[in-house]
Scaffold this motif. Structure first.
Motif, PDB file in Angstrom:
ATOM      1  N   LEU A 100       8.255   9.402 -11.581  1.00 39.43           N
ATOM      2  CA  LEU A 100       8.785  10.651 -12.118  1.00 39.43           C
ATOM      3  C   LEU A 100      10.278  10.787 -11.816  1.00 39.43           C
ATOM      4  CD1 LEU A 100       8.326  13.381 -13.485  1.00 39.43           C
ATOM      5  CD2 LEU A 100       7.683  14.303 -11.240  1.00 39.43           C
ATOM      6  N   LYS A 101      10.650  10.526 -10.579  1.00 42.31           N
ATOM      7  CA  LYS A 101      12.052  10.668 -10.182  1.00 42.31           C
ATOM      8  C   LYS A 101      12.947   9.645 -10.886  1.00 42.31           C
ATOM      9  CE  LYS A 101      11.371  12.712  -5.585  1.00 42.31           C
ATOM     10  NZ  LYS A 101      11.605  12.553  -4.129  1.00 42.31           N
ATOM     11  N   LEU A 102      12.490   8.418 -10.951  1.00 42.18           N
ATOM     12  CA  LEU A 102      13.296   7.369 -11.577  1.00 42.18           C
ATOM     13  C   LEU A 102      13.457   7.603 -13.072  1.00 42.18           C
ATOM     14  CD1 LEU A 102      11.891   4.166  -9.807  1.00 42.18           C
ATOM     15  CD2 LEU A 102      14.140   5.200  -9.477  1.00 42.18           C
ATOM     16  N   SER A 103      12.405   8.066 -13.714  1.00 42.53           N
ATOM     17  CA  SER A 103      12.477   8.299 -15.158  1.00 42.53           C
ATOM     18  C   SER A 103      13.465   9.396 -15.496  1.00 42.53           C
ATOM     19  CB  SER A 103      11.096   8.646 -15.708  1.00 42.53           C
ATOM     20  OG  SER A 103      10.620   9.869 -15.158  1.00 42.53           O
ATOM     21  N   GLU A 143       0.836  -1.207   0.000  1.00 42.27           N
ATOM     22  CA  GLU A 143       0.000   0.000   0.000  1.00 42.27           C
ATOM     23  C   GLU A 143       0.871   1.257   0.000  1.00 42.27           C
ATOM     24  OE1 GLU A 143      -3.301   0.251  -0.294  1.00 42.27           O
ATOM     25  OE2 GLU A 143      -3.421  -1.921  -0.515  1.00 42.27           O
ATOM     26  N   LYS A 144       1.962   1.219   0.749  1.00 43.34           N
ATOM     27  CA  LYS A 144       2.894   2.355   0.764  1.00 43.34           C
ATOM     28  C   LYS A 144       3.526   2.559  -0.601  1.00 43.34           C
ATOM     29  CE  LYS A 144       4.131   1.902   5.662  1.00 43.34           C
ATOM     30  NZ  LYS A 144       5.209   1.509   6.619  1.00 43.34           N
ATOM     31  N   LEU A 145       3.879   1.454  -1.253  1.00 50.47           N
ATOM     32  CA  LEU A 145       4.467   1.542  -2.589  1.00 50.47           C
ATOM     33  C   LEU A 145       3.477   2.159  -3.573  1.00 50.47           C
ATOM     34  CD1 LEU A 145       6.711   0.867  -4.650  1.00 50.47           C
ATOM     35  CD2 LEU A 145       5.649  -1.394  -4.906  1.00 50.47           C
ATOM     36  N   LEU A 188       9.979  -0.607 -11.419  1.00 53.56           N
ATOM     37  CA  LEU A 188       8.672  -0.628 -10.762  1.00 53.56           C
ATOM     38  C   LEU A 188       8.038  -2.017 -10.813  1.00 53.56           C
ATOM     39  CD1 LEU A 188       7.202   2.814 -11.870  1.00 53.56           C
ATOM     40  CD2 LEU A 188       8.092   2.165  -9.623  1.00 53.56           C
ATOM     41  N   LYS A 189       8.256  -2.748 -11.898  1.00 58.65           N
ATOM     42  CA  LYS A 189       7.757  -4.116 -11.977  1.00 58.65           C
ATOM     43  C   LYS A 189       8.401  -4.968 -10.880  1.00 58.65           C
ATOM     44  CE  LYS A 189       6.363  -4.865 -16.796  1.00 58.65           C
ATOM     45  NZ  LYS A 189       5.054  -5.475 -16.475  1.00 58.65           N
ATOM     46  N   GLU A 218       3.954   5.652  -5.827  1.00 56.25           N
ATOM     47  CA  GLU A 218       4.390   5.176  -7.146  1.00 56.25           C
ATOM     48  C   GLU A 218       4.504   6.301  -8.171  1.00 56.25           C
ATOM     49  OE1 GLU A 218       3.517   1.492 -10.227  1.00 56.25           O
ATOM     50  OE2 GLU A 218       2.062   1.994  -8.680  1.00 56.25           O
ATOM     51  N   ALA A 219       3.556   7.226  -8.182  1.00 55.58           N
ATOM     52  CA  ALA A 219       3.574   8.303  -9.173  1.00 55.58           C
ATOM     53  C   ALA A 219       4.821   9.174  -9.028  1.00 55.58           C
ATOM     54  CB  ALA A 219       2.312   9.155  -9.049  1.00 55.58           C
ATOM     55  N   LEU A 220       5.119   9.574  -7.802  1.00 48.60           N
ATOM     56  CA  LEU A 220       6.294  10.391  -7.550  1.00 48.60           C
ATOM     57  C   LEU A 220       7.572   9.609  -7.843  1.00 48.60           C
ATOM     58  CD1 LEU A 220       7.534  13.022  -6.555  1.00 48.60           C
ATOM     59  CD2 LEU A 220       7.360  12.148  -4.208  1.00 48.60           C
ATOM     60  N   MET A 221       7.596   8.336  -7.453  1.00 47.59           N
ATOM     61  CA  MET A 221       8.756   7.493  -7.698  1.00 47.59           C
ATOM     62  C   MET A 221       9.004   7.332  -9.199  1.00 47.59           C
ATOM     63  SD  MET A 221       9.403   3.589  -6.345  1.00 47.59           S
ATOM     64  CE  MET A 221       8.905   4.083  -4.694  1.00 47.59           C
TER      65      MET A 221
END
Length: 232
Positions: free
Chosen positions: A60-63, A49-51, A75-76, A55-58
């Motif tokens: 953006l940052k990872l991309s 649930e935390k992930l 993410l997978k 996820e949306a912010l993560m």
């Protein structure tokens, strides 16, 4: 007449969430047993649930740092962690009346500690199977190659490495299987329809008196999760 399905999984399967969701939607069980303690099950749901919430912010940052293709793979991988628990949980929430029953006795930390004693330090296969990879490590991996490695694990059935230490084998397999057998039989006796047990493929198909054989009197249907790829 009640039916028992036993689904053998690889805990690191990137396709695991989709494969398991497809299977559950197909058989529509009213009971789902999982290879987890109650405490670990709750913790795994909370972590997922935390992930999801971040996820949306993560993404953006990872991309920005690794690009979209690598971000999708990362993410997978993160999403596949403990999928047996959270996919089963989400199915139960969408299907009122379906109950999830944790069937394991040993906490994840104890199981991991036992497994880590078996492999030599630096064993690449052990790293893939027994520890969480860092974001940096994931960014350097190829999705297809990694998934291919994970699918190969489903074909492993030998427990010879585990048997080299009889006490370890007893703790990791025999005691847990014995406990799980009792939990499944009790739960199965209380359903009139369909029960699915979701657990590591080695426990269900391994070349020893495995969990599937222990439950032979219930005439379980045993499958390995990649078999779901045959169906649309």
């Amino acid at each position: 007449m009640a039916r028992l399905y036993m689904v053998g999984t690889n805990h690191r399967d990137l396709k695991g969430p989709k494969r398991l969701e497809k299977f559950l939607n197909f058989v529509r069980p009213d009971l789902i047993g999982i290879e987890s303690t109650e405490e670990d099950y709750i913790s795994r749901i909370e972590n997922h649930e935390k992930l999801k919430s971040s996820e949306a912010l993560m993404k953006l940052k990872l991309s920005q740092e690794y690009g979209w293709k690598k971000t999708e793979f990362i993410l997978k991988y993160l999403n596949s962690q403990n999928y047996e628990s959270w996919v089963s949980y989400e199915f139960s929430k969408r299907n009122i009346g379906t109950k999830v029953i944790p069937c394991d006795k040993f906490k994840k930390e104890k199981v991991t500690a036992i497994i880590n004693q078996i492999y030599e330090v630096g064993n690449a296969s052990a790293d893939f199977l027994n520890r969480n990879l860092s974001i940096e490590e994931l960014s350097k991996l190829d999705f297809e190659e990694y998934q291919s490695h994970m699918d190969l694990v489903y074909h492993l059935s030998s427990i010879e490495e585990f048997k080299k230490d009889p006490e370890m084998f007893r703790n990791l397999f025999l005691l847990r299987d014995s406990w799980t057998e009792l939990k499944i039989k009790k739960a199965f006796s209380e359903t009139e329809h369909t029960m699915v047990y979701v657990g590591g493929a080695m426990h269900i198909f391994g070349d020893y008196y495995n969990l599937g054989e222990r439950l032979s009197d219930l005439s379980p249907v045993r499958i390995k999760l990649p078999e779901m790829d045959k169906f649309n």
